[in-house]
Design a protein around this motif. Structure first.
Motif, PDB file in Angstrom:
ATOM      1  N   ILE A  60     -11.721 -42.972 -65.573  1.00  0.00           N
ATOM      2  CA  ILE A  60     -13.010 -43.365 -66.132  1.00  0.00           C
ATOM      3  C   ILE A  60     -14.137 -42.822 -65.271  1.00  0.00           C
ATOM      4  CG2 ILE A  60     -12.193 -45.436 -67.321  1.00  0.00           C
ATOM      5  CD1 ILE A  60     -13.016 -47.089 -65.005  1.00  0.00           C
ATOM      6  N   GLU A  61     -15.336 -42.841 -65.817  1.00  0.00           N
ATOM      7  CA  GLU A  61     -16.491 -42.301 -65.112  1.00  0.00           C
ATOM      8  C   GLU A  61     -17.299 -43.435 -64.486  1.00  0.00           C
ATOM      9  OE1 GLU A  61     -18.614 -40.060 -67.987  1.00  0.00           O
ATOM     10  OE2 GLU A  61     -17.018 -38.572 -68.259  1.00  0.00           O
ATOM     11  N   GLN A 114     -18.316 -48.975 -77.796  1.00  0.00           N
ATOM     12  CA  GLN A 114     -19.718 -48.581 -77.951  1.00  0.00           C
ATOM     13  C   GLN A 114     -20.645 -49.501 -77.165  1.00  0.00           C
ATOM     14  OE1 GLN A 114     -19.994 -48.662 -82.212  1.00  0.00           O
ATOM     15  NE2 GLN A 114     -18.843 -46.749 -82.467  1.00  0.00           N
ATOM     16  N   ASP A 117     -15.358 -50.471 -70.304  1.00  0.00           N
ATOM     17  CA  ASP A 117     -14.498 -49.500 -69.621  1.00  0.00           C
ATOM     18  C   ASP A 117     -13.032 -49.785 -69.902  1.00  0.00           C
ATOM     19  OD1 ASP A 117     -16.630 -48.183 -68.074  1.00  0.00           O
ATOM     20  OD2 ASP A 117     -16.752 -50.094 -66.996  1.00  0.00           O
ATOM     21  N   PHE A 139     -11.297 -45.329 -78.133  1.00  0.00           N
ATOM     22  CA  PHE A 139     -12.117 -44.641 -77.139  1.00  0.00           C
ATOM     23  C   PHE A 139     -12.615 -43.292 -77.634  1.00  0.00           C
ATOM     24  CE2 PHE A 139      -9.784 -47.479 -74.171  1.00  0.00           C
ATOM     25  CZ  PHE A 139     -10.870 -48.004 -73.482  1.00  0.00           C
ATOM     26  N   SER A 196     -13.370 -39.700 -77.725  1.00  0.00           N
ATOM     27  CA  SER A 196     -13.452 -38.708 -76.646  1.00  0.00           C
ATOM     28  C   SER A 196     -13.897 -39.324 -75.325  1.00  0.00           C
ATOM     29  CB  SER A 196     -14.421 -37.586 -77.040  1.00  0.00           C
ATOM     30  OG  SER A 196     -15.720 -38.119 -77.261  1.00  0.00           O
ATOM     31  N   LYS A 197     -14.233 -40.621 -75.335  1.00  0.00           N
ATOM     32  CA  LYS A 197     -14.688 -41.277 -74.110  1.00  0.00           C
ATOM     33  C   LYS A 197     -13.503 -41.612 -73.207  1.00  0.00           C
ATOM     34  CE  LYS A 197     -17.887 -44.325 -74.047  1.00  0.00           C
ATOM     35  NZ  LYS A 197     -18.677 -45.564 -74.243  1.00  0.00           N
ATOM     36  N   LYS A 198     -13.782 -41.705 -71.922  1.00  0.00           N
ATOM     37  CA  LYS A 198     -12.766 -42.147 -70.983  1.00  0.00           C
ATOM     38  C   LYS A 198     -12.725 -43.669 -70.959  1.00  0.00           C
ATOM     39  CE  LYS A 198     -12.895 -38.175 -67.844  1.00  0.00           C
ATOM     40  NZ  LYS A 198     -13.052 -37.739 -66.424  1.00  0.00           N
ATOM     41  N   GLY A 199     -11.538 -44.216 -70.770  1.00  0.00           N
ATOM     42  CA  GLY A 199     -11.420 -45.663 -70.702  1.00  0.00           C
ATOM     43  C   GLY A 199     -10.005 -46.079 -70.369  1.00  0.00           C
TER      44      GLY A 199
END
Length: 391
Positions: free
Chosen positions: A34-35, A93, A97, A150, A152-155
């Motif tokens: 995660i970022e 959204q 995380d 998720f 394309s998001k990191k999680g």
């Protein structure tokens, strides 16, 4: 299948050497997925999602009952994957995380007591119950579904596993009152191990799980049981344990003091299990499904107990009710006004202040914070905005 075999015993011995890997380093490796801005400068504060079942009820008009939907939010794995995915996405959204799977109350007994749901037939034509094989498939299906939220998001994906009492009818995770045959650590261990094996048995599914979340545990023997159950896995996963403190005495429903709870969660001594070796250590411990007003005192008791025991605290996992002014009646299965609702502030403001205080004391390896019952995506979004500005 759960069995006490030579292989299991050898693996249990190996877990002694892996005890450190089951602690903070495992969580540190998860953070690569995660970022987190300024990760090197600050201990992490990760955002967890909110109350899945109550969001389905409050925002999607889904109706649950012990008779018709004994697996509660897990029922949507059979009846409405689209709705379930939409709720997961709404929490992503909102800034989460970590997403919990829709498996909190999932069990073989629950699904085999559920009438088969087929979208291609009318309700009058539906009949029969799910088989054990179908139950396992439905439970595993929760993992790729939650992962897809998720995009394309990191999680991180946490496999949600509630207490044994959460699968009872009516549920008893708030009281810890179990039938006599489940009032034994070994039997609870066997039950939890069998359920975990549903997911571990399919390698592709298990690979998608980042960590396992044992939630709302009301008894110290069950805390010991889940640690022992994790010990026999062929492929280890980091996990957390969170307990519920529903009463004013700040004890578990079984009457255990916080000192006993912490010892059961982190002590490296064999418990009642027949296995050899030390049970693995959770990467996080904490409190869920508990009123926000109780958190400060409970957290400080955990910190004081850790100092007394001379143990290092792992991540604090904190996801209390969002229903500051409401309480849940397990008999009627309805929410009603809380007796101490006066003077309650905004949930996200209170949570932010508590997190800030915990961070200032610097006793924990990091913090995971989110919500439980009645915590909607809007609550998580507002809390996330506050936390991520602080990051």
């Amino acid at each position: 299948m759960y069995e006490d075999s030579t292989h299991v015993r050898q693996h249990a011995l190996q877990s002694v050497h892996n005890a450190t890997d089951a602690g903070r380093p495992s969580f540190e490796r998860l953070l690569d997925k995660i970022e987190i801005p300024d990760r090197g400068r600050h201990k992490p504060i990760l955002i967890l999602d909110g109350g899945l079942g109550t969001t389905l009820e409050d925002e999607y008009q889904v109706t649950f009952s012990s008779r018709d939907t004994p697996t509660w939010s897990s029922h949507l794995l059979a009846s409405s994957l689209e709705t379930l995915l939409e709720v997961h996405r709404s929490f992503v959204q909102a800034g989460a995380d970590i997403i919990l799977t829709a498996t909190y109350q999932a069990s073989f007994n629950g699904f085999t007591s559920t009438r088969r749901y087929d979208l291609n037939v009318t309700s009058a034509e539906r009949g029969g119950f799910y088989s054990q094989e179908e139950a396992g498939h439905l439970m595993r299906s929760a993992i790729p579904l939650a992962r897809s939220a998720f995009g394309s998001k990191k999680g991180l994906l946490a496999l949600s596993l509630g207490a044994y009492g959460a699968t009872m009818i009516p549920s008893t995770e708030y009281t810890g009152k179990y039938p006599p045959e489940m009032g034994d650590c070994v039997n609870l261990e066997r039950w939890h191990a069998q359920r975990i094996n549903v997911f571990e048995a399919d390698q592709k599914t298990w690979n998608e799980v980042d960590l396992v979340a044992f939630e709302t545990l009301p008894r110290v023997d069950e805390i010991q049981a889940v640690r022992n159950a994790m010990q026999v896995l062929s492929m280890q996963k980091p996990f957390w344990i969170s307990s519920v403190f529903p009463n004013d005495d700040e004890k578990l429903p079984d009457g255990s003091e916080v000192m006993d709870v912490l010892e059961a969660m982190v002590a490296q001594t064999p418990s009642e299990s027949k296995l050899i070796g030390h049970p693995p250590t959770p990467v996080g411990i904490g409190i869920n499904c508990t009123k926000v007003s109780k958190l400060r005192s409970l957290i400080q008791k955990f910190e004081e107990a850790a100092a007394s025991m001379q143990v290092h605290l792992p991540h604090l996992v904190l996801y209390p009710d969002g229903a500051n002014n409401m309480t849940y009646d397990t008999t009627s299965q309805l929410w009603g006004p809380a007796k101490d609702a006066a003077g309650v502030g905004k949930w996200e403001d209170e949570m932010f202040d508590i997190v800030h205080e915990v961070q200032e004391r610097d006793k924990w390896a990091g913090i995971v914070v989110g919500g439980c019952c009645k915590t909607r995506p809007q609550h998580i979004a507002r809390l996330s905005e506050k936390i991520k500005h602080k990051r």
